[in-house]
Design an enzyme around this catalytic site. Structure first.
Site, PDB file in Angstrom:
ATOM      1  N   LYS A   1     -15.921  14.629   1.415  1.00  0.00           N
ATOM      2  CA  LYS A   1     -16.559  15.659   0.592  1.00  0.00           C
ATOM      3  C   LYS A   1     -17.869  15.182  -0.034  1.00  0.00           C
ATOM      4  CE  LYS A   1     -15.058  19.269  -0.806  1.00  0.00           C
ATOM      5  NZ  LYS A   1     -15.228  20.684  -0.377  1.00  0.00           N
TER       6      LYS A   1
ATOM      7  N   GLU B   1     -10.349  -2.067  -1.838  1.00  0.00           N
ATOM      8  CA  GLU B   1     -10.928  -0.722  -1.766  1.00  0.00           C
ATOM      9  C   GLU B   1     -10.826   0.057  -3.073  1.00  0.00           C
ATOM     10  OE1 GLU B   1      -6.689  -0.309  -0.076  1.00  0.00           O
ATOM     11  OE2 GLU B   1      -8.261  -1.818  -0.275  1.00  0.00           O
TER      12      GLU B   1
ATOM     13  N   CYS C   1      -3.235  -6.172   2.395  1.00  0.00           N
ATOM     14  CA  CYS C   1      -1.863  -6.005   1.897  1.00  0.00           C
ATOM     15  C   CYS C   1      -0.867  -6.063   3.060  1.00  0.00           C
ATOM     16  CB  CYS C   1      -1.744  -4.707   1.090  1.00  0.00           C
ATOM     17  SG  CYS C   1      -0.282  -4.689   0.008  1.00  0.00           S
ATOM     18  N   TYR C   2      -0.291  -4.914   3.473  1.00  0.00           N
ATOM     19  CA  TYR C   2       0.606  -4.938   4.638  1.00  0.00           C
ATOM     20  C   TYR C   2      -0.136  -5.498   5.855  1.00  0.00           C
ATOM     21  CZ  TYR C   2       3.747  -3.361   8.342  1.00  0.00           C
ATOM     22  OH  TYR C   2       4.581  -3.319   9.431  1.00  0.00           O
TER      23      TYR C   2
ATOM     24  N   ASP D   1     -18.180  23.398   1.879  1.00  0.00           N
ATOM     25  CA  ASP D   1     -17.978  23.000   3.269  1.00  0.00           C
ATOM     26  C   ASP D   1     -18.546  24.017   4.255  1.00  0.00           C
ATOM     27  OD1 ASP D   1     -16.583  21.058   1.919  1.00  0.00           O
ATOM     28  OD2 ASP D   1     -14.620  21.923   2.339  1.00  0.00           O
TER      29      ASP D   1
ATOM     30  N   GLY E   1       0.384  -0.499   3.644  1.00  0.00           N
ATOM     31  CA  GLY E   1       1.451   0.412   4.050  1.00  0.00           C
ATOM     32  C   GLY E   1       2.714   0.128   3.264  1.00  0.00           C
TER      33      GLY E   1
ATOM     34  N   HIS F   1      -5.904  -5.194  -2.908  1.00  0.00           N
ATOM     35  CA  HIS F   1      -6.600  -4.024  -2.363  1.00  0.00           C
ATOM     36  C   HIS F   1      -8.062  -4.032  -2.812  1.00  0.00           C
ATOM     37  CE1 HIS F   1      -3.220  -1.713  -0.637  1.00  0.00           C
ATOM     38  NE2 HIS F   1      -2.500  -2.319  -1.570  1.00  0.00           N
TER      39      HIS F   1
END
Length: 516
Positions: A372, A175, A86-87, A231, A59, A173
């Site tokens: 997606k 990710e 992180c945060y 979608d 964040g 991070h």
């Protein structure tokens, strides 16, 4: 019944990081279901016997600021493993008695992680590896009973762990793709620390969704807006598998669609699927309601409300329908309504924010927990052809958000022709499938040009092409110059009203993918 109640789940508390959704995607890629909640949620009410761990996202705030987002210390007493990123790491430290302060030297970009201890979180991780840092604060003192388990040149406490409880923190991070072994670290947390079985697959999603839809709908009837995009197409076929003849699909030509869209949709679904489908041309009505409207949010709201009015009108002609089905996805929900974290709303979405508060139908959104790429996998499993599954995303409001300013029939025609040339050439050069989303935008400005011996004053067209995995972040596509030149020449020569073509080289963030 929701997917997170059926599968082992990792809860992710969102503190406003642009990467929160990426954490969720990485965990699902591992085969574990993930659920994003706003940091201020009462987490205890979401915990079931299927909840296996909690991740605290990054964040933009500093934990030592009085107004920064905080959580109750109770979260560390739930008996669940906790991973702060992180945060999230800094919050663990701050809440449990350590110290966080502004760093003398900020750390952004790649860094070399050096492991100090081989712990379950770092199984099969090399002693030295590249990670991605993005922080201006640092942990200067860890709480009692914590130890450092990794460091970098600028961060002596790049990763920490409680010595007896499954509480971890990472300053980097894991990710993002720049952290080479980041996904493996998340996998270690989910499988080895939390003990997840990794049973989340698109196949299981289909089977469970069919049962869930059958239970939810019963003998009632559903009307579905089928646009021909990925979608709505996947949502329609999933519903058809679940309830068959109880589903009625309606294709509404708003006049804001791509060139020949109606013909393409009818051809595909009549050719491949025996599905109840009718087409309704309401382009004159939509354009009349949009006349004189320039504000993008007003345009979205008008289209969303009118869309429902059309559906209710058509439903009366076709019979009684209790549900309206839409192809809303997880990113639609996250970006449209600030229920997933403290980030400000980016836009209202046709599938979400544009709906009236009161409408005749109950809303049914079978894909709203999927990203997606997961939807594409579901579509392939359901037998949708590549020409549908592989289509680039198209916004609910259609070309209305690709024509900044007032909408007119003339502008729509110009944009349809130019966009068709752009997409055709991408396909001709085998670039279409390398790109997440490509489209043209008709700008509300004119430029001076020279055609033949005459001076012109005509429209400027912007071309946009981005690469992405889920639409939450995106990079502009480095288009080959010869292809760009060909596209530009064709558009200027073949589309009356355009004398200048530009290429958008902004990424998301800070820009959005669509212009409005």
């Amino acid at each position: 019944m929701k997917a997170e109640q059926l599968h082992e789940t990792i809860i992710i508390l969102d503190f406003g990081s642009q990467y929160t959704q990426l954490i969720a995607r990485r965990i699902r890629e591992i085969g574990v279901f993930s659920q994003i909640l706003p940091y201020q949620s009462d987490v205890r009410t979401y915990i079931t016997d299927k909840t296996k761990g909690i991740i605290l996202s990054g964040g933009p705030s500093s934990v030592y600021d009085k107004t920064s987002p905080k959580i109750s210390k109770d979260i560390f007493d739930f008996g669940l493993p906790v991973l702060g990123i992180c945060y999230g790491l800094q919050l663990v430290v701050h809440q449990l008695g350590g110290k966080v302060e502004a760093a003398a030297k900020r750390e952004y970009g790649k860094a070399t992680l050096q492991l100090d201890h081989k712990v379950p979180l770092f199984l099969e991780i090399p002693e030295r590896s590249t990670v991605w840092m993005s922080h201006g604060d640092k942990v200067s003192d860890i709480p009692a009973d914590f130890q450092s388990i990794a460091h970098t040149q600028n961060s002596s406490l790049a990763a920490i762990q409680h010595i007896s409880r499954p509480i971890f923190g990472l300053q980097f991070h894991p990710e993002v793709e720049h952290s080479i072994y980041g996904k493996k670290i998340l996998q270690n947390f989910c499988l080895h620390v939390c003990g997840c079985r990794a049973d989340w697959t698109t196949g299981s999603f289909i089977d469970e969704s069919v049962k869930m839809l059958q239970q939810q709908i019963g003998k009632k009837h559903v009307v579905c807006g089928l646009s021909g995009g990925v979608d709505s197409s996947v949502a329609a076929i999933l519903l058809d598998k679940a309830i068959g003849s109880q589903l009625q699909c309606v294709f509404v030509d708003t006049g804001l669609l791509r060139k020949n869209e109606a013909q393409i949709v009818e051809s595909v679904f009549k050719k491949h699927f025996d599905i109840n489908l009718i087409s309704v041309n309401k382009s004159d009505l939509f354009l009349h309601k949009l006349k004189g409207i320039s504000n993008p949010e007003k345009k979205r709201k008008i289209i969303g409300h009118l869309f429902i009015d059309v559906f209710e009108e058509e439903a009366k002609k076709l019979g009684e329908f209790d549900y309206l089905a839409q192809g809303t996805l997880y990113p639609d929900v996250i970006e449209s309504v600030s229920v997933k974290g403290p980030s400000a709303t980016i836009k209202s979405h046709h599938n979400v924010g544009g709906l009236p508060e009161k409408m005749k139908f109950k809303l049914i959104e079978p894909l709203r927990e999927l990203f997606k790429d997961e939807v594409r996998d579901v579509g392939k499993s359901l037998g949708l052809p590549d020409e549908i599954v592989g289509r680039h995303p198209f916004p609910g409001p259609g070309l209305a958000v690709r024509i900044p300013g007032e909408i007119t029939p003339e502008k729509i025609h110009v944009l349809q022709e130019a966009d068709d040339i752009f997409i055709s050439e991408l396909r001709n050069h085998n670039l279409y499938n390398r790109i997440w989303q490509a489209f043209a935008v008709l700008l509300p400005i004119r430029a001076v040009g020279v055609m033949g011996d005459e001076r012109t004053y005509q429209n400027v067209l912007a071309l946009r092409a981005v690469t992405s995995t889920d639409g939450m972040t995106a990079n502009w596509y480095d288009m080959p110059h010869d292809v760009l030149s060909l596209i530009s020449n064709r558009i200027i020569n073949e589309v009356d009203g355009i004398n200048r073509v530009v290429y958008d080289v902004s990424s998301k963030p800070p820009a959005t993918i669509e212009w409005e």
